[in-house]
Scaffold this active site. Structure first.
Site, PDB file in Angstrom:
ATOM      1  N   ASP A   1       2.404   4.699   1.792  1.00 36.62           N
ATOM      2  CA  ASP A   1       2.945   4.721   0.424  1.00 36.62           C
ATOM      3  C   ASP A   1       2.577   5.944  -0.409  1.00 36.62           C
ATOM      4  O   ASP A   1       2.561   5.864  -1.645  1.00 36.62           O
ATOM      5  CB  ASP A   1       2.513   3.463  -0.341  1.00 36.62           C
ATOM      6  CG  ASP A   1       3.080   2.193   0.247  1.00 36.62           C
ATOM      7  OD1 ASP A   1       3.856   2.268   1.213  1.00 36.62           O
ATOM      8  OD2 ASP A   1       2.727   1.101  -0.258  1.00 36.62           O
TER       9      ASP A   1
ATOM     10  N   LYS B   1       8.954  -0.275   4.646  1.00 32.48           N
ATOM     11  CA  LYS B   1       8.514  -1.659   4.449  1.00 32.48           C
ATOM     12  C   LYS B   1       8.993  -2.169   3.098  1.00 32.48           C
ATOM     13  O   LYS B   1       9.311  -1.389   2.197  1.00 32.48           O
ATOM     14  CB  LYS B   1       6.988  -1.771   4.551  1.00 32.48           C
ATOM     15  CG  LYS B   1       6.188  -1.087   3.453  1.00 32.48           C
ATOM     16  CD  LYS B   1       4.690  -1.231   3.739  1.00 32.48           C
ATOM     17  CE  LYS B   1       3.834  -0.502   2.713  1.00 32.48           C
ATOM     18  NZ  LYS B   1       3.832  -1.131   1.388  1.00 32.48           N
TER      19      LYS B   1
ATOM     20  N   CYS C   1      -1.629  -2.391  -0.778  1.00 30.26           N
ATOM     21  CA  CYS C   1      -0.960  -2.165   0.502  1.00 30.26           C
ATOM     22  C   CYS C   1      -1.907  -1.679   1.586  1.00 30.26           C
ATOM     23  O   CYS C   1      -1.746  -2.028   2.762  1.00 30.26           O
ATOM     24  CB  CYS C   1       0.183  -1.183   0.309  1.00 30.26           C
ATOM     25  SG  CYS C   1       1.458  -1.804  -0.815  1.00 30.26           S
TER      26      CYS C   1
END
Length: 228
Positions: A28, A135, A168
Site C-alpha cells: 500500500d 487487494k 494492512c
C-alpha cells in the site's frame, strides 16, 4: 538450523531470508495513501512517517532485486462502481475516514483503479514487469492470489513492508503466519499516520508475530555481507 520434533527448522536470519525462498512484499505504498498530494493527506492524514521510510524501503527493494529475491507490490484498490465494497467494508472505511480533521463525509474515494492515486510512489521504482497484487481488504491475502503466487515460486518467507503498521501490514503478517510462512518485518520500512498505533503494533509484532529487524540487516544478507 535446529531440529524440533524431527523437523529441521531455520532459526537464523540468513537461513530465513535466503533469497531463493523469500518474497519482499511492499504493501500500500501508494500516492493516495502516502503522498502529500494524495487524498488521505488532503483530508488531514499525517503522511510524514511514510516519507521517512521511503528511502530505506527503496534501498531494500534495490537490494532484493540484485539478490534475486522475489518482490511483490500490493496495492489497495477501489473500483469506481464500488462493487467490491460491502456495507461492512464501507462502515470500516467510514470509521477510519471520519477521524481525519479534513473529512467532510460520508466517505472519500481513494486509490481508484487506473488513477494516479492508485499508483505506487515513484521513489519505489515499481516497474511494468513487476508482480503486482491488487487487494480490496486490509490483508494482502484476503481475496487475492498472493498465497498461490508465493507457493508457485517456492516462497517460504514473507518480508512485509509498507503501511499501515497497525492495519494492512499487521493483517498481512498475521495471515502469512497462519498460512505457514516465516514472517520478517524491517522496522524502518513500516509506518503509520498515527505514532501511537504504530508503536502498539510494533510491540505486538516483535513479541509474537514476526522477526523484527533493521533493513540494513536484510541488505547485509542479500548483498552477501552478513557475518554468518
Amino acid at each position: 538450523m535446529i531440529e524440533i520434533h524431527g523437523r529441521r527448522v531455520p532459526t537464523t536470519l540468513e537461513e530465513i531470508v535466503d533469497p531463493a525462498v523469500t518474497c519482499l512484499v511492499v504493501i500500500d505504498m501508494q500516492n493516495d495513501l502516502c503522498s502529500p498530494r494524495g487524498v488521505f493527506a488532503r483530508n488531514g492524514s499525517d503522511v510524514g512517517a511514510y516519507e521517512k521510510i521511503t528511502p530505506a524501503l527503496a534501498a531494500l527493494i534495490a537490494s532484493a532485486r540484485a539478490a534475486g529475491t522475489l518482490v511483490v507490490f500490493v496495492k489497495i484498490t477501489t473500483r469506481p462502481d464500488h462493487a467490491m465494497q460491502s456495507p461492512a467494508q464501507l462502515y470500516f472505511e467510514w470509521r477510519i475516514q471520519s477521524g481525519y480533521p479534513g473529512w467532510e463525509g460520508p466517505g472519500f474515494q481513494y486509490c481508484v483503479e487506473g488513477t494516479w492515486g492508485n499508483e505506487v510512489l515513484p521513489e519505489l521504482d515499481c516497474r511494468p514487469e513487476d508482480l503486482v497484487v491488487e487487494k480490496y481488504r486490509s490483508s494482502a491475502f484476503a481475496g487475492t492470489a498472493l498465497d498461490l503466487l508465493l507457493r508457485s515460486n517456492g516462497i517460504t518467507t514473507v518480508v512485509a513492508t509498507g503501511c499501515t503498521t497497525e492495519g494492512c501490514l499487521d493483517s498481512t503478517v498475521r495471515d502469512a503466519g497462519f498460512l505457514d510462512y516465516f514472517t520478517v518485518v524491517p522496522r524502518d520500512c513500516v509506518a503509520s499516520d498515527r505514532a501511537d498505533l504504530h508503536a502498539a503494533a510494533m510491540t505486538i509484532l516483535e513479541a509474537y508475530r514476526a522477526d523484527v529487524v533493521d533493513s540494513a540487516d536484510l541488505r547485509a544478507v542479500w548483498d552477501g555481507r552478513s557475518s554468518a
